[in-house]
Motif scaffolding. Structure first.
Motif, PDB file in Angstrom:
ATOM      1  N   PRO A   1       0.826  -1.205   0.000  1.00  0.00           N
ATOM      2  CA  PRO A   1       0.000   0.000   0.000  1.00  0.00           C
ATOM      3  C   PRO A   1       0.865   1.262   0.000  1.00  0.00           C
ATOM      4  O   PRO A   1       1.932   1.315   0.623  1.00  0.00           O
ATOM      5  CB  PRO A   1      -0.801  -0.119   1.298  1.00  0.00           C
ATOM      6  CG  PRO A   1      -0.841  -1.591   1.587  1.00  0.00           C
ATOM      7  CD  PRO A   1       0.500  -2.114   1.124  1.00  0.00           C
TER       8      PRO A   1
ATOM      9  N   THR B   1      -0.936   7.596   0.298  1.00  0.00           N
ATOM     10  CA  THR B   1      -1.670   8.418  -0.670  1.00  0.00           C
ATOM     11  C   THR B   1      -1.925   9.838  -0.163  1.00  0.00           C
ATOM     12  O   THR B   1      -2.570  10.622  -0.855  1.00  0.00           O
ATOM     13  CB  THR B   1      -3.010   7.752  -1.032  1.00  0.00           C
ATOM     14  OG1 THR B   1      -3.751   7.488   0.166  1.00  0.00           O
ATOM     15  CG2 THR B   1      -2.773   6.439  -1.777  1.00  0.00           C
TER      16      THR B   1
ATOM     17  N   THR C   1      -0.053   7.489  -8.276  1.00  0.00           N
ATOM     18  CA  THR C   1      -1.333   7.465  -7.567  1.00  0.00           C
ATOM     19  C   THR C   1      -2.366   8.344  -8.262  1.00  0.00           C
ATOM     20  O   THR C   1      -3.570   8.085  -8.162  1.00  0.00           O
ATOM     21  CB  THR C   1      -1.154   7.905  -6.100  1.00  0.00           C
ATOM     22  OG1 THR C   1      -0.574   9.221  -6.058  1.00  0.00           O
ATOM     23  CG2 THR C   1      -0.248   6.944  -5.355  1.00  0.00           C
TER      24      THR C   1
ATOM     25  N   THR D   1      -3.237   2.522  -5.799  1.00  0.00           N
ATOM     26  CA  THR D   1      -3.112   2.632  -4.342  1.00  0.00           C
ATOM     27  C   THR D   1      -2.065   1.676  -3.786  1.00  0.00           C
ATOM     28  O   THR D   1      -1.739   1.734  -2.598  1.00  0.00           O
ATOM     29  CB  THR D   1      -4.461   2.344  -3.662  1.00  0.00           C
ATOM     30  OG1 THR D   1      -4.892   1.020  -4.011  1.00  0.00           O
ATOM     31  CG2 THR D   1      -5.502   3.361  -4.090  1.00  0.00           C
ATOM     32  N   GLU D   2      -1.543   0.767  -4.623  1.00  0.00           N
ATOM     33  CA  GLU D   2      -0.510  -0.187  -4.228  1.00  0.00           C
ATOM     34  C   GLU D   2       0.510  -0.308  -5.356  1.00  0.00           C
ATOM     35  O   GLU D   2       0.206   0.009  -6.516  1.00  0.00           O
ATOM     36  CB  GLU D   2      -1.109  -1.570  -3.955  1.00  0.00           C
ATOM     37  CG  GLU D   2      -2.140  -1.610  -2.837  1.00  0.00           C
ATOM     38  CD  GLU D   2      -2.763  -2.990  -2.685  1.00  0.00           C
ATOM     39  OE1 GLU D   2      -3.085  -3.369  -1.541  1.00  0.00           O
ATOM     40  OE2 GLU D   2      -2.933  -3.687  -3.705  1.00  0.00           O
TER      41      GLU D   2
END
Length: 336
Positions: free
Chosen positions: A276, A279, A286, A291-292
């Motif tokens: 992760p 953010t 992003t 998000t990962e």
């Protein structure tokens, strides 16, 4: 360099290890030219490691012990920060030796004395698990030679062999300076310049071996309330060999590479773990909705290769960034 650390670093002089049944022989190959890295002009901001003086200033007072701050005991230029890597790899080397019964040598592509050790049968014949740490700045031109690729192909034809590739981050690849600034603010490490591009050597190796991956960016992992790195997002149904048994997380590092897969063939390579991303800090990756990022990948044996190929960043094996039972379980899974 202490006697203990010297004993773990080999170049030119090869020290064969006695084979122990059931014990895999692990080796580390660092793809840099030590003189090219240590000799970079400290007045140039980009594409170099920090000087030890810069490390001391940013991390103050962590390195104010005389063994670090006294120039008569420890180099204060770029060479001093390179020496920190050797200190930080020793716990992994010690752990792997405890697990396997074999000492773990570190080979440098070009060492402090200028001796060149190509990645060929002299290293590979005495190795079962090879870690290649892609810590060469692209500007130093560490290109893999055809003979090295052929030697690695022969190594990977062995069923008992294992190759772990660790190309480091690629920060500031864009020519747009405003994009570089966004990337810099995202990872937040004042020791990393606006452009720091790594791993020409490992990229060459991956191209030569048909590994469909490229290292991208330098992404800041998310952390929990205790400031520990967030747990991995894992695909355990694809983890047929148990690489992630007992593993929930790696160690925190401000700027980790995304291992982008460059093939649409789903069985060619498996993304076993994603990390992760923090953010709260914008980044072009992003902004695209991610998000990962891909953190740990496995390329199963194929028609022309009996061995496993894995990808995991070199910082995972450095205790500069911490180590816990989860990480040590991962180390054990790779070398045992």
């Amino acid at each position: 360099m202490s006697e203990a650390r010297t004993a773990r670093t080999y170049n030119q002089r090869h020290v064969p290890r006695k084979y122990t049944p059931g014990g895999r022989r692990a080796s580390i190959y660092v793809s840099w030219s030590y003189p090219a890295e240590a000799g970079r002009n400290a007045a140039e901001l980009d594409n170099r490691f920090s000087t030890m003086t810069e490390v001391r200033r940013v991390a103050w007072p962590a390195y104010e012990d005389p063994k670090w701050s006294d120039p008569c005991q420890f180099q204060q230029g770029i060479g001093g920060s390179l020496e920190l890597f050797f200190w930080a790899w020793v716990p992994f080397q010690d752990f792997a030796e405890e697990v396997t019964g074999h000492p773990v040598p570190v080979y440098q592509r070009i060492d402090q004395a200028g001796f060149h050790t190509p990645l060929d049968e002299r290293v590979l014949a005495d190795t079962d698990v090879l870690f290649v740490f892609g810590l060469d700045h692209m500007i130093t031109g560490q290109e893999a030679q055809p003979g090295e690729t052929e030697a690695l192909r022969a190594f990977l034809a062995r069923e008992d062999a294992r190759l772990v590739l660790g190309p480091h981050h690629d920060v500031g690849a864009s020519d747009d300076l405003s994009v570089r600034e966004v990337e810099y603010r995202h990872h937040g490490d004042p020791l990393v310049p606006r452009q720091q591009r790594f791993a020409t050597y490992v990229r060459d190796v991956m191209k030569g071996l048909g590994v469909p991956v490229i290292n991208q960016y330098g992404l800041r992992p998310a952390t929990g309330e205790d400031n520990r790195i967030a747990p991995l997002s894992t695909n355990r149904d694809l983890d047929e060999k148990g690489w992630l048994n007992g593993v929930t997380n790696f160690n925190f590092h401000m700027h980790l590479p995304h291992y982008a897969v460059t093939t649409d063939e789903p069985k060619a390579i498996h993304v076993l773990a994603r990390q992760p991303i923090d953010t709260s800090r914008p980044h072009p990756f992003t902004d695209d909705g991610n998000t990962e990022f891909n953190m740990f990948l496995w390329m199963p044996p194929g028609d022309d290769r009996a061995a496993d190929v894995l990808l995991a960043d070199s910082t995972i094996f450095s205790t500069l960034f911490g180590a816990d039972d989860s990480l040590r379980n991962f180390w054990r899974n790779l070398v045992s």
